[in-house]
Design an enzyme around this catalytic site. Sequence first.
Site, PDB file in Angstrom:
ATOM      1  N   ARG A 156       2.280 -10.491   1.379  1.00 10.23           N
ATOM      2  CA  ARG A 156       1.135 -10.839   2.229  1.00 10.23           C
ATOM      3  C   ARG A 156       1.066 -12.340   2.516  1.00 10.23           C
ATOM      4  NH1 ARG A 156      -3.372  -7.483  -1.007  1.00 10.23           N
ATOM      5  NH2 ARG A 156      -2.077  -8.258  -2.732  1.00 10.23           N
TER       6      ARG A 156
ATOM      7  N   CYS B  73      -7.847   1.005  -3.163  1.00  9.50           N
ATOM      8  CA  CYS B  73      -8.159   0.305  -1.911  1.00  9.50           C
ATOM      9  C   CYS B  73      -9.383   0.869  -1.190  1.00  9.50           C
ATOM     10  CB  CYS B  73      -6.955   0.326  -0.979  1.00  9.50           C
ATOM     11  SG  CYS B  73      -5.468  -0.350  -1.725  1.00  9.50           S
TER      12      CYS B  73
ATOM     13  N   SER C  58      -6.652  -6.052   2.514  1.00  8.47           N
ATOM     14  CA  SER C  58      -5.426  -5.732   3.242  1.00  8.47           C
ATOM     15  C   SER C  58      -5.408  -4.250   3.582  1.00  8.47           C
ATOM     16  CB  SER C  58      -4.203  -6.093   2.398  1.00  8.47           C
ATOM     17  OG  SER C  58      -4.159  -7.485   2.199  1.00  8.47           O
ATOM     18  N   GLU C  59      -5.027  -3.978   4.811  1.00  6.35           N
ATOM     19  CA  GLU C  59      -4.991  -2.607   5.318  1.00  6.35           C
ATOM     20  C   GLU C  59      -4.262  -1.671   4.353  1.00  6.35           C
ATOM     21  OE1 GLU C  59      -3.640  -0.469   9.460  1.00  6.35           O
ATOM     22  OE2 GLU C  59      -2.481  -2.176   8.754  1.00  6.35           O
ATOM     23  N   CYS C  60      -4.854  -0.491   4.133  1.00  9.69           N
ATOM     24  CA  CYS C  60      -4.225   0.564   3.338  1.00  9.69           C
ATOM     25  C   CYS C  60      -4.596   1.886   3.995  1.00  9.69           C
ATOM     26  CB  CYS C  60      -4.696   0.515   1.888  1.00  9.69           C
ATOM     27  SG  CYS C  60      -4.022   1.857   0.875  1.00  9.69           S
TER      28      CYS C  60
ATOM     29  N   GLU D  38      -0.346  -3.864   5.786  1.00 11.70           N
ATOM     30  CA  GLU D  38      -0.154  -2.597   5.079  1.00 11.70           C
ATOM     31  C   GLU D  38       0.880  -2.720   3.959  1.00 11.70           C
ATOM     32  OE1 GLU D  38      -0.798   0.963   3.962  1.00 11.70           O
ATOM     33  OE2 GLU D  38      -1.614   0.734   5.983  1.00 11.70           O
TER      34      GLU D  38
ATOM     35  N   ASP E 212       4.911  -8.560  -3.352  1.00 11.14           N
ATOM     36  CA  ASP E 212       3.739  -8.847  -2.521  1.00 11.14           C
ATOM     37  C   ASP E 212       4.177  -9.790  -1.406  1.00 11.14           C
ATOM     38  OD1 ASP E 212       1.269  -9.505  -1.383  1.00 11.14           O
ATOM     39  OD2 ASP E 212       0.244  -9.590  -3.315  1.00 11.14           O
TER      40      ASP E 212
ATOM     41  N   ARG F  34     -14.862 -10.461   1.399  1.00 13.17           N
ATOM     42  CA  ARG F  34     -13.805  -9.603   0.868  1.00 13.17           C
ATOM     43  C   ARG F  34     -12.594  -9.730   1.786  1.00 13.17           C
ATOM     44  NH1 ARG F  34     -10.873  -7.243  -2.962  1.00 13.17           N
ATOM     45  NH2 ARG F  34      -9.789  -5.412  -2.200  1.00 13.17           N
ATOM     46  N   ILE F  35     -11.449 -10.150   1.236  1.00 10.44           N
ATOM     47  CA  ILE F  35     -10.193 -10.162   1.981  1.00 10.44           C
ATOM     48  C   ILE F  35      -9.526  -8.830   1.655  1.00 10.44           C
ATOM     49  CG2 ILE F  35      -8.036 -11.374   2.427  1.00 10.44           C
ATOM     50  CD1 ILE F  35     -10.514 -13.144   2.877  1.00 10.44           C
TER      51      ILE F  35
ATOM     52  N   LYS G 275      -5.159 -14.731  -4.525  1.00  9.77           N
ATOM     53  CA  LYS G 275      -6.045 -14.914  -3.365  1.00  9.77           C
ATOM     54  C   LYS G 275      -6.952 -16.123  -3.572  1.00  9.77           C
ATOM     55  CE  LYS G 275      -6.543 -10.177  -1.647  1.00  9.77           C
ATOM     56  NZ  LYS G 275      -7.470  -9.039  -1.517  1.00  9.77           N
TER      57      LYS G 275
END
Length: 197
Positions: free
Chosen positions: A132, A72, A57-59, A96, A130, A54-55, A158
């Site tokens: 990222r 998230c 992203s910070e939340c 984030e 986005d 699982r990738i 992704k």
Amino acid sequence: MKVEVSNTANLPTPYGHFKLTAFREWTQNIHGRDCELEHLVISSLELPKKPLVRIHSECLTGDVLHSLKCDCGGELEIALKLIQQRGGMILYLRQEGRGIGLFNKINAYALQDQGLDTVEANEALGLPRDARDYRIVGEIFKHFGLSEIILLTNNPSKIQFLESFARVEREEIFAPQNCHNQEYLQIKKNKMGHLLP
């Protein structure tokens, strides 16, 4: 790319026992300023040949404060349970707000309170929908010797990006919907191409 890897430590949790490894990345933020990002890999005690990955992203609002505005925190909890059961890892990337940072994310939230959706709010702030960057994932995969994975995601971007690092098989992940995140999920599907029902 300059990357530093920490030692590996144990982490007992309510979901099971995991290993932790941190990856420090020297990069640039959304405004082009040099910065360091410290990412976390949460892995099962043993990794199968084709691990579940699982990738994430910070939340902060979803993962820590259990915000109902997004999916998230729910996805992170599901991933932890599945990784414990089947073996694999979560790459917790410090990106984030889809890479715009916490300060900008809260400003975007304020615009959403006025009726804009998540994409419109970012654009109103002059920010990408986005921002990222997944290049660190290649370094992490190299470190763990991963050449094929089962990726827990609904995000086709992704999949496309990670295929340059490993053979990717996708598995869907759906967190519960509620009255606060229904529109958010529709925007992810309709404007960002996420593979959602």
